[in-house]
Scaffold this active site. Structure first.
Site, short mmCIF file in Angstrom:
data_model
loop_
_atom_site.label_atom_id
_atom_site.label_comp_id
_atom_site.label_asym_id
_atom_site.label_seq_id
_atom_site.Cartn_x
_atom_site.Cartn_y
_atom_site.Cartn_z
N HIS A 1 -10.20 21.72 3.71
CA HIS A 1 -11.17 20.62 3.79
C HIS A 1 -10.50 19.27 4.11
O HIS A 1 -11.08 18.22 3.85
CB HIS A 1 -11.97 20.52 2.48
N CYS B 1 -6.18 2.14 14.53
CA CYS B 1 -5.42 3.40 14.54
C CYS B 1 -3.98 3.09 14.91
O CYS B 1 -3.74 2.40 15.91
CB CYS B 1 -6.05 4.33 15.58
N VAL C 1 -8.72 17.82 -1.46
CA VAL C 1 -8.15 16.89 -0.50
C VAL C 1 -7.09 16.01 -1.15
O VAL C 1 -6.52 15.14 -0.51
CB VAL C 1 -9.26 16.07 0.19
N CYS D 1 -8.85 8.65 19.62
CA CYS D 1 -7.74 9.35 20.29
C CYS D 1 -7.42 10.70 19.65
O CYS D 1 -6.54 11.41 20.12
CB CYS D 1 -6.49 8.48 20.34
N TYR E 1 -14.73 7.15 -0.17
CA TYR E 1 -13.43 7.78 0.08
C TYR E 1 -12.27 6.85 -0.24
O TYR E 1 -11.21 7.31 -0.68
CB TYR E 1 -13.37 8.34 1.51
N LEU F 1 -13.25 27.54 -15.63
CA LEU F 1 -13.71 27.08 -16.94
C LEU F 1 -14.96 27.83 -17.40
O LEU F 1 -15.15 28.12 -18.57
CB LEU F 1 -14.03 25.58 -16.85
N CYS G 1 -3.43 4.39 18.74
CA CYS G 1 -4.09 3.84 19.94
C CYS G 1 -4.69 2.44 19.73
O CYS G 1 -5.11 1.80 20.68
CB CYS G 1 -5.18 4.79 20.43
N GLY H 1 -10.72 27.40 -10.32
CA GLY H 1 -11.38 26.10 -10.44
C GLY H 1 -12.31 25.75 -9.30
O GLY H 1 -12.32 24.61 -8.84
N THR H 2 -13.10 26.72 -8.87
CA THR H 2 -14.09 26.39 -7.83
C THR H 2 -15.43 27.00 -8.20
O THR H 2 -15.50 28.09 -8.73
CB THR H 2 -13.60 26.80 -6.41
N1 APR Z 1 -10.13 24.40 -15.40
C1 APR Z 1 -10.70 25.37 -14.62
N2 APR Z 1 -11.87 25.19 -14.01
C2 APR Z 1 -12.50 24.00 -14.19
C3 APR Z 1 -11.95 22.98 -14.98
C4 APR Z 1 -10.71 23.21 -15.61
N3 APR Z 1 -10.12 22.30 -16.38
N4 APR Z 1 -12.82 21.92 -14.97
C5 APR Z 1 -13.85 22.28 -14.20
N5 APR Z 1 -13.67 23.55 -13.73
C6 APR Z 1 -14.53 24.34 -12.84
C7 APR Z 1 -16.01 24.02 -12.99
O1 APR Z 1 -16.55 24.83 -14.02
C8 APR Z 1 -16.54 24.40 -11.61
O2 APR Z 1 -16.89 25.77 -11.55
O3 APR Z 1 -14.20 23.99 -11.52
C9 APR Z 1 -15.33 24.14 -10.69
C10 APR Z 1 -15.45 22.89 -9.84
O4 APR Z 1 -16.51 23.05 -8.94
P1 APR Z 1 -16.94 21.94 -7.88
O5 APR Z 1 -17.02 20.61 -8.54
O6 APR Z 1 -18.15 22.46 -7.18
O7 APR Z 1 -15.71 21.86 -6.88
P2 APR Z 1 -15.33 22.82 -5.67
O8 APR Z 1 -15.73 24.22 -5.94
O9 APR Z 1 -13.91 22.56 -5.35
O10 APR Z 1 -16.23 22.24 -4.51
C11 APR Z 1 -16.13 22.82 -3.24
O11 APR Z 1 -17.57 21.19 -2.27
O12 APR Z 1 -18.22 18.97 -2.25
C12 APR Z 1 -17.53 19.96 -1.59
O13 APR Z 1 -15.81 19.74 -0.01
C13 APR Z 1 -16.08 19.60 -1.38
O14 APR Z 1 -14.10 20.95 -1.55
C14 APR Z 1 -15.34 20.64 -2.16
C15 APR Z 1 -16.31 21.81 -2.16
#
Ligand code: APR
Length: 235
Positions: free
Chosen positions: A112, A139, A96, A123, A59, A205, A142, A178-179
């Site tokens: 998250h 901290c 984050v 604390c 981290y 993507l 505290c 992007g998830t």
């Molecule tokens: N534009 C759009 N999407 C993108 C790009 C881009 N330039 N680059 C990558 N991606 C997509 C990938 O194809 C993937 O589907 O973003 C996604 C990222 O996925 P993860 O790496 O799994 O991230 P995320 O979904 O945010 O993870 C969720 O998992 O590890 C934990 O707590 C952590 O918040 C995180 C959670």
């Protein structure tokens, strides 16, 4: 018909993909490994109990890295939508990093946690934090040497779920950006929103694990897709 005539309340879920073009590694890209450890094996309370130095180093490295990165056009486009959208809007981010805020977005919820906070397990106070935690600094509130990253680990409850579900219940449009759709509860939001009648759109993507649950998926880099979608919404 303009989007504003049909849609009033929007919930936007963002993940690591929106920050990828800013140079921040995603979790599951690149093999998802860090120093030969699976990220899932570092981001847990058990890992922290077993090997705190490993977890704190991970981290510290990421906290330092995000401070050298800049928001990209996708963050700026969402900040513009936030500023100009007349209805309710909530950006629920799994990220984050602070790139949404640095782009100027105001209605942001970090489900998250945040890299730039340290949480005192003694604390319970959260303090803004930019430096390392590996050296076990006291901290500020505290004095206990009990700070940990203010980041939600696997097996821990994400923050502010009541607010998120309230926003989902009231939204007409849910957009995921992007998830990978691999981590719950965030991965379940699309199903909740759709069941309640919201239009659902994915900007990613590649097809995410939950892709089939969206009314529409647009595939490509967030830095292109998000500004184009925001321009449509504000037409
Ligand atoms: N534009 C759009 N999407 C993108 C790009 C881009 N330039 N680059 C990558 N991606 C997509 C990938 O194809 C993937 O589907 O973003 C996604 C990222 O996925 P993860 O790496 O799994 O991230 P995320 O979904 O945010 O993870 C969720 O998992 O590890 C934990 O707590 C952590 O918040 C995180 C959670």
């Amino acid at each position: 018909m303009a989007a504003m005539d049909r849609i009033r309340n929007i919930v936007i879920l963002t993940g690591a993909g929106i920050s990828a073009e800013s140079g921040i590694d995603t979790f599951r890209g690149g093999g998802g490994l860090w120093e030969q450890h699976r990220v899932e094996d570092v981001a847990t309370p058990e890992a922290f109990a077993r090997d705190p130095e490993l977890v704190l180093r991970f981290y510290d490295m990421r906290r330092e890295a995000i401070q050298t990165k800049q928001p990209n056009p996708a963050h700026f486009a969402l900040a513009r939508l936030d500023a100009e959208w007349p209805g309710e809007l909530l950006i629920v981010t799994q990220n984050v990093d602070d790139l949404h805020e640095r782009a100027g977005a105001k209605r942001v919820l970090h489900m998250h946690g945040e890299h730039l906070n340290a949480w005192c397990t003694w604390c319970d106070v959260r303090s803004s934090w930019r430096g390392p935690l590996l050296n076990r600094p006291p901290c500020p509130a505290c004095g206990a040497r009990a700070l940990r990253p203010d980041v939600v680990w696997f097996g821990e409850m994400p923050y502010r779920m009541d607010e998120i579900y309230a926003a989902l219940r009231g939204c007409d449009m849910f957009v995921s950006i992007g998830t990978s759709g691999a981590v719950y509860p965030a991965a379940g939001f699309v199903g909740d929103a759709r069941e309640l009648g919201a239009r659902t759109l994915e900007l990613n993507l590649e097809r995410s694990e939950g892709s089939a649950g969206f009314d529409e998926s647009r595939l490509g880099p967030a830095g292109e897709l998000v500004p184009a979608w925001v321009a449509e919404m504000l037409l």
